[in-house]
Design an enzyme around this catalytic site. Structure first.
Site, PDB file in Angstrom:
ATOM      1  N   MET A  45       1.094   5.024   0.551  1.00 13.20           N
ATOM      2  CA  MET A  45       0.567   6.273   1.093  1.00 13.20           C
ATOM      3  C   MET A  45       1.640   7.356   1.150  1.00 13.20           C
ATOM      4  SD  MET A  45      -1.988   5.116   4.220  1.00 13.20           S
ATOM      5  CE  MET A  45      -1.293   3.568   4.783  1.00 13.20           C
ATOM      6  N   THR A  46       2.761   7.032   1.784  1.00 16.51           N
ATOM      7  CA  THR A  46       3.797   8.024   2.080  1.00 16.51           C
ATOM      8  C   THR A  46       4.467   8.553   0.821  1.00 16.51           C
ATOM      9  OG1 THR A  46       4.215   6.937   4.190  1.00 16.51           O
ATOM     10  CG2 THR A  46       5.902   8.449   3.394  1.00 16.51           C
ATOM     11  N   GLU A  53      -4.318  -1.887  11.693  1.00 13.77           N
ATOM     12  CA  GLU A  53      -2.892  -1.778  11.379  1.00 13.77           C
ATOM     13  C   GLU A  53      -2.082  -1.473  12.635  1.00 13.77           C
ATOM     14  OE1 GLU A  53       0.178   1.061   8.793  1.00 13.77           O
ATOM     15  OE2 GLU A  53      -1.962   1.027   8.301  1.00 13.77           O
ATOM     16  N   ARG A  54      -2.572  -0.544  13.429  1.00 12.27           N
ATOM     17  CA  ARG A  54      -1.825  -0.138  14.626  1.00 12.27           C
ATOM     18  C   ARG A  54      -1.836  -1.223  15.691  1.00 12.27           C
ATOM     19  NH1 ARG A  54      -4.134   5.986  13.657  1.00 12.27           N
ATOM     20  NH2 ARG A  54      -2.413   6.549  12.241  1.00 12.27           N
ATOM     21  N   GLY A  83       3.177   3.369  10.516  1.00 16.49           N
ATOM     22  CA  GLY A  83       1.815   3.156  11.008  1.00 16.49           C
ATOM     23  C   GLY A  83       1.284   4.313  11.827  1.00 16.49           C
ATOM     24  N   GLY A 123       3.979  12.475   4.965  1.00 17.60           N
ATOM     25  CA  GLY A 123       4.032  11.251   5.753  1.00 17.60           C
ATOM     26  C   GLY A 123       2.769  11.118   6.569  1.00 17.60           C
ATOM     27  N   ILE A 158       0.861  -1.180   0.000  1.00 22.17           N
ATOM     28  CA  ILE A 158       0.000   0.000   0.000  1.00 22.17           C
ATOM     29  C   ILE A 158       0.896   1.227   0.000  1.00 22.17           C
ATOM     30  CG2 ILE A 158      -0.262  -0.001   2.531  1.00 22.17           C
ATOM     31  CD1 ILE A 158      -3.177   1.066   1.978  1.00 22.17           C
TER      32      ILE A 158
END
Length: 380
Positions: free
Chosen positions: A126-127, A243-244, A364, A132, A124
């Site tokens: 995202m960053t 996720e976390r 995360g 970030g 995935i």
């Protein structure tokens, strides 16, 4: 204290995971760290063993389980083995929910069978270099060109980035939309204009392929939109608690194993004519770490149970994530100190754990972001 969240079926699965790690991972892991990537064969072996797609419905080749505790067992055992660079948990617990919850029937039949066999490795994205934790600052764009999206931009720090056959990309599909102007687009290996940059040289997790990704006029078919148009931010917020929690589960398992390893070391290692374990300072250090691990384990187990019942919220997931990862970092540092000079040698597990675990307070959602989430909830 005896843990109460797992039953006989979970412990049987734990034995299966340990056997897999012993046969398919641990003998090869050192080589993967040198190569900077886990072998394709390892992913296929994980698929054959039924370790991929645990919660994917059976009709698509998955395990069909709705019990998230099996995923927690998998995460714990990979953390304890020191094989955190093999991104199975990322594949299963972080990317998997997007595909099972958001994909259309056609997309599920196209992507999920390979997801479960290990033929399709996922990531995935995202960053970005300039975005970030602040996802609203992302600059990757996707223009609507009728029958496709024209994707342009770049991503960085993407786990599984070199191997990934399927990448969920967060892109801005409505320039003026802010948080409500982003969508999830699935980019597949071989699409023209999709390029991979460096396999980034990190201080830890050497076996994890972490890459830069570049998109130059990539024509993404309209049927590769995942979820709602302009709905990416909501989708991300819905999936971040799991996720976390996954990161927290791995963090406390790694801390516990480091403590166990260090207990064995101080009983055998002698200084000034007696074992280190006979020194009061050493016993105090061990007592503090054991207490912190026990308290953290109790809270994380409660979060696993809550998540399994559909009750885990973003705030408690953030609490588990920042506390468990900061504890992992402290335990690694203190255990390395107790190993003395040997702790600085990479042949010792504690040295690798020190560098591998450092990123957990960053990815995360950084510790600072977790505290902000919690603080805002208290003052709302």
């Amino acid at each position: 204290m005896k843990r109460e969240i797992y039953g006989a079926e979970h412990e049987a699965f734990r034995a299966t995971v340990r056997a897999f790690l012993s046969k398919e991972v641990e003998p090869h892991y050192e080589q993967w760290e040198k190569d900077g990537v886990v072998s394709r064969e390892a992913w296929l072996a994980a698929g054959r063993q039924g370790l991929l797609g645990l919660t994917v419905p059976e009709e698509y080749g998955g395990g069909g389980s709705t019990d998230h505790r099996f995923g927690a067992v998998l995460t714990e055992e990979f953390a304890r083995s020191g094989a955190a660079g093999f991104g199975v948990e990322l594949h299963n617990d972080i990317i998997g929910p997007y595909l099972t919850a958001l994909a259309t029937e056609e997309q599920k039949r196209r992507w999920l069978p390979g997801f479960c066999t290990g033929e399709t490795v996922t990531a995935i994205a995202m960053t970005e270099p300039g975005a970030g934790s602040d996802l609203q600052a992302l600059r990757t764009t996707a223009e609507d060109r009728g029958d496709h999206w024209l994707l342009n931009g770049s991503k960085t720090f993407i786990s599984n980035g070199i191997l990934a056959d399927l990448v969920i990309v967060v892109a801005r599909t409505k320039p003026e939309g802010g948080a409500k102007g982003m969508s999830l687009l699935v980019v597949e290996r071989g699409m023209a204009g999709f390029e991979r940059g460096r396999n980034l040289d990190k201080i830890g997790l050497k076996a994890q392929d972490t890459a830069e990704l570049f998109f130059h006029d990539v024509r993404v078919p309209k049927e590769n939109l995942l979820g709602e148009l302009h709905g990416a931010f909501v989708h991300l917020m819905q999936n971040l608690p799991q996720e976390r929690l996954c990161i927290a589960v791995g963090a406390i398992a790694a801390a516990e194993h480091l403590l166990e390893t260090t207990l064995g070391y101080v009983k055998e290692r002698e200084a000034f004519g007696r074992p280190l374990a006979r020194l009061q300072h050493v016993r105090f250090e061990l007592a503090e770490m054991a207490t912190e691990c026990a308290v953290t384990r109790t809270f994380v187990d409660r979060c696993i149970d809550a998540h399994n019942g559909g009750e885990l919220d973003a705030v408690h997931a953030a609490m588990a994530k920042w506390w468990a990862t900061e504890l992992q970092k402290r335990v690694a540092d203190r255990c390395l100190q107790l190993h003395g000079g040997y702790g600085y040698m990479t042949e010792y597990r504690v040295a690798r754990a020190f560098t591998d675990g450092r990123v957990t307070t960053i990815f995360g959602g950084a510790t600072e972001i977790m505290k902000e989430i919690i603080g805002r909830s208290l003052l709302a």
